[in-house]
Design an enzyme around this catalytic site. Structure first.
Site, PDB file in Angstrom:
ATOM      1  N   TYR A 253      -2.540   4.025  13.348  1.00 52.59           N
ATOM      2  CA  TYR A 253      -3.559   5.011  13.455  1.00 52.59           C
ATOM      3  C   TYR A 253      -5.068   4.194  13.130  1.00 52.59           C
ATOM      4  CZ  TYR A 253      -6.341   8.066  10.319  1.00 52.59           C
ATOM      5  OH  TYR A 253      -7.771   9.551   9.976  1.00 52.59           O
TER       6      TYR A 253
ATOM      7  N   SER B  55     -12.907   6.492   9.738  1.00 54.47           N
ATOM      8  CA  SER B  55     -12.081   6.082   8.764  1.00 54.47           C
ATOM      9  C   SER B  55     -11.664   5.255   7.823  1.00 54.47           C
ATOM     10  CB  SER B  55     -10.076   6.680   8.852  1.00 54.47           C
ATOM     11  OG  SER B  55      -9.465   6.351   7.466  1.00 54.47           O
TER      12      SER B  55
END
Length: 254
Positions: free
Chosen positions: A152, A139
């Site tokens: 995250y 990501s």
């Protein structure tokens, strides 16, 4: 023989779209995830479209389950040439000060250790194929932090470190390592998981964004990278929607 591609987290979203796209590219796809009912439906869709696929139940947080995935793949005819480490996810959007340790642990186990387990289990077969490819779906959070995203981002930073280290360690062996880093991708489940099933919160992330990326956009990236001549290694592909100029710069029409 038909080359084999494994896609983890294939029961929905990017994983399901990638499985369909790779089958269309001529791979026999091993669709791996926990929800077998969704996997069976996916395999039926792929077969109806003229492709071939096998559903294998797999929990990437379990050593035993991943070993069973590797054993199932070994029974198939054809070389394993592609592994797409797609299984992952986010939980919560709390600041570090009050973040849930359990959520952080889950994110690390699924995103990082899940990638580690599956890659370790399948690497011998990828090497043996003589032309293996490992794709790591990370990501933009793997290299940029943002408020509320500590857990995250920490997991994705670790996943990015894993991919880069693996590429160095495999130098001279016939396996390339490709990292794909999406920005805003609107899928059915990512936001719901992150916000504990709160659909309104999940939708609010994309409020005013005319065209966020969708799962098929990322599947297209995976397929393009994986089908380059094997001497071509796309180290890192960063992909965002036009509306997202940077992690904190998103054009919204409200």
């Amino acid at each position: 023989m038909t080359p084999i591609a494994i896609v983890t987290g294939a029961s929905s979203g990017i994983g399901a779209a990638t499985a369909r796209r790779l089958a269309a590219e001529g791979f026999h796809v091993v669709a791996a995830a926990r929800r077998t009912d969704r996997l069976e439906a996916l395999v039926k869709d792929i077969t109806a479209a003229g492709g071939t696929a096998t559903a294998v139940a797999c929990d990437v947080t379990s050593d035993e389950s991943v070993a069973e995935l590797a054993a199932a793949v070994a029974e198939l005819a054809g070389p394993l040439t592609l592994l797409v480490n797609n299984a992952g996810g986010a939980r919560g959007l709390d600041p570090v000060e009050t973040g849930s340790v359990a959520d952080w642990q889950w994110m690390y186990d699924v995103n990082v250790l899940g990638t580690l387990r599956v890659t370790q289990a399948l690497l011998p077969a990828l090497v043996a194929s003589g032309a293996g490819t490992v794709v790591v779906l990370s990501s933009t959070a793997g290299f940029i932090v943002y408020e509320g995203g500590g857990g995250y981002a920490a997991a994705k930073h670790a996943q990015t470190a894993l991919a880069g280290t693996l590429r160095l360690e495999l130098s001279g062996r016939p396996v390339r390592v490709i990292e794909i880093d999406p920005g805003m991708v609107k899928t059915d489940e990512f936001g719901l998981v992150r916000f504990g099933g709160d659909a309104d919160k999940a939708q609010s992330v994309y409020a005013g964004v005319a065209d966020p990326l969708v799962a098929e956009d990322i599947a297209d990236c995976v397929a393009w990278c994986a089908t380059r001549p094997h001497h071509v290694n796309v180290d890192r592909l960063v992909v965002r929607p036009l509306a997202q100029a940077a992690q904190h710069k998103v054009h919204r029409v409200l």
